[in-house]
Motif scaffolding. Structure first.
Motif, PDB file in Angstrom:
ATOM      1  N   ALA A 120      -2.392  10.662 -19.173  1.00 32.39           N
ATOM      2  CA  ALA A 120      -1.763  11.384 -19.581  1.00 32.39           C
ATOM      3  C   ALA A 120      -0.607  12.538 -19.031  1.00 32.39           C
ATOM      4  O   ALA A 120       0.536  12.387 -18.538  1.00 32.39           O
ATOM      5  N   VAL A 121      -1.726  13.012 -17.471  1.00 39.28           N
ATOM      6  CA  VAL A 121      -0.665  14.139 -16.896  1.00 39.28           C
ATOM      7  C   VAL A 121      -1.121  13.412 -14.889  1.00 39.28           C
ATOM      8  O   VAL A 121      -0.517  14.463 -14.258  1.00 39.28           O
ATOM      9  N   PHE A 122      -1.642  12.158 -14.571  1.00 39.41           N
ATOM     10  CA  PHE A 122      -1.964  12.128 -13.662  1.00 39.41           C
ATOM     11  C   PHE A 122      -0.672  12.476 -12.613  1.00 39.41           C
ATOM     12  O   PHE A 122       0.412  12.345 -13.157  1.00 39.41           O
ATOM     13  N   SER A 123      -0.921  13.158 -11.678  1.00 37.41           N
ATOM     14  CA  SER A 123      -0.226  13.847 -10.479  1.00 37.41           C
ATOM     15  C   SER A 123       0.692  12.629  -9.659  1.00 37.41           C
ATOM     16  O   SER A 123       1.690  11.607  -9.270  1.00 37.41           O
ATOM     17  N   ASP A 124      -0.202  11.709  -9.012  1.00 43.40           N
ATOM     18  CA  ASP A 124      -0.257  10.703  -7.629  1.00 43.40           C
ATOM     19  C   ASP A 124      -1.021  10.284  -7.885  1.00 43.40           C
ATOM     20  O   ASP A 124      -2.076  10.405  -8.053  1.00 43.40           O
ATOM     21  N   GLY A 125      -1.252   9.085  -6.625  1.00 38.00           N
ATOM     22  CA  GLY A 125      -2.603   8.142  -6.559  1.00 38.00           C
ATOM     23  C   GLY A 125      -1.907   7.144  -5.606  1.00 38.00           C
ATOM     24  O   GLY A 125      -0.555   6.888  -5.160  1.00 38.00           O
ATOM     25  N   SER A 126      -2.466   6.064  -5.740  1.00 39.53           N
ATOM     26  CA  SER A 126      -2.722   5.064  -4.731  1.00 39.53           C
ATOM     27  C   SER A 126      -2.674   3.851  -5.432  1.00 39.53           C
ATOM     28  O   SER A 126      -3.035   3.660  -6.794  1.00 39.53           O
ATOM     29  N   PHE A 127      -1.680   3.134  -4.597  1.00 42.04           N
ATOM     30  CA  PHE A 127      -1.935   1.625  -5.209  1.00 42.04           C
ATOM     31  C   PHE A 127      -1.706   0.638  -3.974  1.00 42.04           C
ATOM     32  O   PHE A 127      -1.439   1.178  -2.940  1.00 42.04           O
ATOM     33  N   CYS A 128      -1.990   0.104  -4.221  1.00 37.22           N
ATOM     34  CA  CYS A 128      -2.504  -1.281  -3.267  1.00 37.22           C
ATOM     35  C   CYS A 128      -2.967  -2.758  -3.806  1.00 37.22           C
ATOM     36  O   CYS A 128      -3.176  -2.707  -5.314  1.00 37.22           O
ATOM     37  N   TYR A 129      -1.811  -4.144  -3.476  1.00 33.95           N
ATOM     38  CA  TYR A 129      -1.460  -5.110  -3.908  1.00 33.95           C
ATOM     39  C   TYR A 129      -1.938  -5.694  -2.574  1.00 33.95           C
ATOM     40  O   TYR A 129      -1.421  -6.029  -2.223  1.00 33.95           O
ATOM     41  N   ILE A 130      -3.223  -6.993  -2.294  1.00 36.30           N
ATOM     42  CA  ILE A 130      -3.139  -8.035  -1.848  1.00 36.30           C
ATOM     43  C   ILE A 130      -2.938  -8.570  -1.915  1.00 36.30           C
ATOM     44  O   ILE A 130      -3.640  -9.750  -3.622  1.00 36.30           O
TER      45      ILE A 130
ATOM     46  N   PHE B 172       0.705  -1.338   0.902  1.00 35.82           N
ATOM     47  CA  PHE B 172       0.430   0.342   0.410  1.00 35.82           C
ATOM     48  C   PHE B 172       0.429   1.293   0.573  1.00 35.82           C
ATOM     49  O   PHE B 172       1.535   1.824   0.830  1.00 35.82           O
ATOM     50  N   MET B 173       0.797   1.677  -0.418  1.00 32.69           N
ATOM     51  CA  MET B 173       1.556   2.885  -1.092  1.00 32.69           C
ATOM     52  C   MET B 173       0.782   3.536  -1.859  1.00 32.69           C
ATOM     53  O   MET B 173       0.972   3.370  -3.004  1.00 32.69           O
TER      54      MET B 173
END
Ligand SMILES: Nc1ncnc2c1ncn2[C@@H]1O[C@H](COP(=O)(O)OP(=O)(O)O)[C@@H](O)[C@H]1O
Ligand SMILES: [Mg+2]
Lengths: 482, 250
Positions: free
Chosen positions: A188-198, A153-154
């Motif tokens: 094209a321009v996404f700045s940031d967000g979350s990533f999650c892997y279970i 989760f980052m």
């Protein structure tokens, strides 16, 4: 190479420009307004992304350039000038204020009503904090617990660097770059967000909340979220914050992709409270979001959302029920007041056999607002025994607002069973008088009635979120009845 | 406790109450009877402060205070309770949640803290028992799908919870079968004491066998045309309203 010609120089300059983004001062915290390939590259460089990511963004940009902004939604607004926006600004690390006294009192008043602690108030409104020990330790314990289970989760920027194989495998598989105008722009321009892997078979032991991350970096206007639940895993994910988010950025275009592999389940809950503009309809955020989940065999995805903010909302969290026996759910409360406009709903795409979907949408309109539900239930020829149940209820307050329902059904398989129910009601003066007579004032009475109306959806939210969401509904409708 | 002087009220420019005088003292039970459309519910609504009804003349005093300018919730906080003739439905709001909100809002108005959950539960249990209400009933949505009798019993349950000074019961007896009527009446009688008062609105004398009034008034065309004791109710039951109409010559 012994002869260095002018052509060589030009060539070198060009590549150097690309490399360092000559057009753009990479060192600066904010890029100049406008969007072109150089800006896209510069964003990617700034974020130290691998080449494949840069290429992916560029591909999205090239598609976007050819697209036109959609106008089929039941909303009216001045189209943003996409060349008048700056597409990158570094997360603001410096506090904006030295003490809470400098913060807009109206905002503080709302915080107080929501029962947000002083420390949190400071954090949310960008005031310098002296006591951060608490939240740091919470976040650390949190990370440790997740790590033990192999849960990742980052931020998505970190994930692109640390888990490129996962990101590369899944990004854009549910919402392709060219999916729609805003999704292409985001890609094209996404700045940031979350990533999650279970990982396989893991049940995430706690509600994952972006809250923990947001405190480390600002959200930004083009957020990208990717959640992957591997086979047989489970996760409940909370997005957003009940605290009102003031943002200078008018346009927000997020993309959320959920992937539930065989037998996995994802519960995704959102509380959205972007600045809706003032009572005269000035200002406010445009929120154009693409959210979609993919279900493999026996998988389940539930979207639950409480939407109270934004001047204009355009949002259809959807499920692609690809695997047999997969289940999609959509539970939504959308509140509009004053001059807000919301066009929101869902798409349930039944591809697999015995797939099931449920849609419960509660729209509450007050003031001069317009609230539309737009839903598509699509049953493909192979989806034998697909079932859908949809219920769309609208509650109107006053005579100047509007509620609209646009249910679309495309059934290409005769075994499909589709049920749709819709109701429209008004808060009656008799109901209010009844409450008044029991000692409940009109404002509280409306909150009570609205909460009752929304109960089926509020019940789907995780407990602590539900309590906050209830208070939020109350605040959003304040002053809506004379 | 309640003193109404020369009360005139109209709704939608139609004059309905035309000079009502009524005084209710602590410890008393008054009954108002009268044919349909005579203005009984209107009187109840006006006392409770419903906004659609305009007081065009006269005064309403509650505990010595002119309450004409008070909002309905303020009157409720002061101890006025109305058991509605037609209780409304509030979908999705349980009886318990509604009562909790009502009690805590009333406490808030008096500068008190919320009632602790433990006390609230105890109170609910006690009052539900008094009115022989199944506790499962209390988690149902307020009045939604309730039978006529259930609605009325629920009104009295709310009254029991709120312990008002003045309870106005508007045709609480209609829709109740004989067993329910006995339970409800028994509840009202148990809650009755020397410091509170009840105003019963009914057009059957049946209820008055269970809750015995000190005074009976006949309301006709917006006026109290006759007052008396319990005997008057019996007389009305036997003779109907026609003789009154003739007697008062309207
Ligand atoms: N909201 C209203 N609008 C118009 N007329 C009303 C309204 N409420 C009551 N009335 C009229 O006032 C009169 C008295 O009604 P009501 O007080 O309900 O009588 P009762 O309770 O004695 O049967 C009736 O003629 C009724 O039609
Ligand atoms: Mg009546």
């Amino acid at each position: 190479m012994n002869k260095y010609t002018e052509d060589d120089l030009r060539e070198e300059l060009k590549t150097k420009e690309y490399e360092y983004g000559f057009y753009t001062d990479i060192e600066s915290d904010t890029f100049p307004n406008g969007l072109n390939e150089d800006i896209v590259k510069a964003i990617s460089i700034k974020k130290e992304e691998p080449q494949w990511m840069t290429d992916w963004r560029l591909e999205a940009f090239r598609t976007w350039k050819e697209m036109t902004e959609p106008d089929w939604a039941n909303v009216n607004y001045k189209k943003p000038d996409f060349q008048g926006i700056s597409y990158y600004s570094a997360p603001n690390k410096k506090p904006k204020y030295n003490s809470l006294d400098e913060v807009d009192p109206e905002l503080l008043e709302t915080f107080k009503k929501l029962g947000i602690s002083l420390d949190e108030q400071k954090k949310l409104s960008g005031v310098a904090m002296d006591v951060v020990v608490d939240s740091v330790s919470v976040a650390t314990t949190f990370k440790k617990t997740l790590g033990e289970k192999g849960i990742i989760f980052m931020s998505i920027s970190e994930a692109i660097k640390e888990h490129p194989e996962l990101v590369r495998k899944y990004i854009g598989t549910v919402v392709p770059q060219k999916d729609n105008f805003y999704a292409a722009l985001n890609s094209a321009v996404f700045s940031d967000g979350s990533f999650c892997y279970i990982p396989k078979g893991v049940r995430c032991p706690m509600e994952l909340s972006t809250y923990f991350r947001i405190n480390q970096a600002g959200t930004g206007q083009f957020e990208r979220t990717l959640v992957i639940a591997d086979e047989g895993s489970y996760v409940s994910y909370l997005e957003g914050c009940t605290a009102p988010s003031r943002d200078e950025n008018q346009l927000h275009a997020a993309v959320v992709e959920l992937i539930a592999l065989n037998d996995a389940e994802i519960k995704y809950s959102t509380v959205q409270n972007w600045y809706p503009g003032n009572a005269e309809g000035k200002g406010g955020v445009y929120n154009f979001v693409t959210k979609r989940g993919l279900c493999e065999t026996n998988a389940k995805i539930s979207w639950t959302q409480v939407e109270t903010g934004s001047a204009v909302t355009w949002k259809y969290p959807s499920c692609i029920l690809k695997g047999d026996n997969s289940v999609g759910e959509f539970y939504s409360i959308a509140v509009t007041n004053n001059f807000q406009q919301a066009d929101t709903g869902t798409k349930m795409i039944h591809l697999g056999k015995n797939t099931k979907s449920t849609i419960i949408s509660k729209g509450i309109s007050a003031g001069k607002s317009q609230n539309s539900y737009r839903g598509l239930v699509k049953i493909s020829p192979n989806a034998d025994n697909a079932r859908n149940f949809s219920q769309c209820d609208s509650l109107l307050m006053g005579n100047e607002c509007g509620a609209h329902t646009f249910p679309y059904i495309e059934a290409k398989n005769k075994t499909a069973r589709i049920e749709h129910e819709a109701t429209t009601s008004k808060i009656g003066e008799d109901q209010i008088f009844y409450c008044n007579q029991r000692g409940i004032n009109t404002e509280k009475a409306i909150a009570l009635i609205v909460n009752g109306f929304s109960k089926d959806v509020l019940n789907k939210l995780p407990m602590e979120f539900a309590v906050e969401a209830q208070k939020l509904l109350e605040i959003s409708l304040e002053g809506s009845v004379g | 406790m309640l003193k109404i002087k020369n009360l005139h009220a109209s709704v939608a420019d139609k004059s309905i109450l035309r000079g009502i005088n009524l005084e209710i003292k602590p410890g008393e039970v008054h009954a108002i009877m009268g044919p349909n459309g005579s203005g009984k519910s209107t009187l109840a609504s006006v006392i409770a402060g419903k906004e659609d009804y305009e007081v065009t003349d006269g005064e309403i005093f509650f505990e010595g205070e002119d309450i004409n300018e008070f909002a309905p919730e303020e009157r409720a906080h002061k101890g006025v309770f109305l058991s509605f003739q037609y209780p409304v439905e509030i979908p999705g709001v349980s009886v318990t949640n509604f009562m909790k909100t009502a009690i805590n809002e009333t406490r808030k108005a008096k500068g008190l803290e919320d009632m602790p959950a433990k006390d609230m539960l105890k109170l609910i249990r006690e009052k539900a028992e008094l009115l022989e209400i199944d506790r499962k009933f209390l988690s149902r949505s307020l009045n939604e799908g309730f039978s006529g009798g259930e609605k009325k019993r629920n009104e009295i349950f709310q009254m029991a919870m709120l312990e008002p000074k003045l309870a106005i019961l508007d045709e609480t007896d209609s829709g109740l079968d004989i067993d329910a009527l006995r339970i409800v009446a028994n509840g009202v009688n148990k809650l009755k004491n020397k410091d509170n008062a009840v105003l019963l609105i009914t057009h059957y004398q049946r209820l008055l066998d269970y809750i015995v009034p000190d005074y009976v008034h006949v309301l006709y065309k917006g006026k109290i045309v006759k007052s008396g004791t319990k005997e008057l109710a019996h007389e009305l039951e036997a003779k109907g309203y026609d003789w009154i109409k003739e007697e008062v010559n309207i």
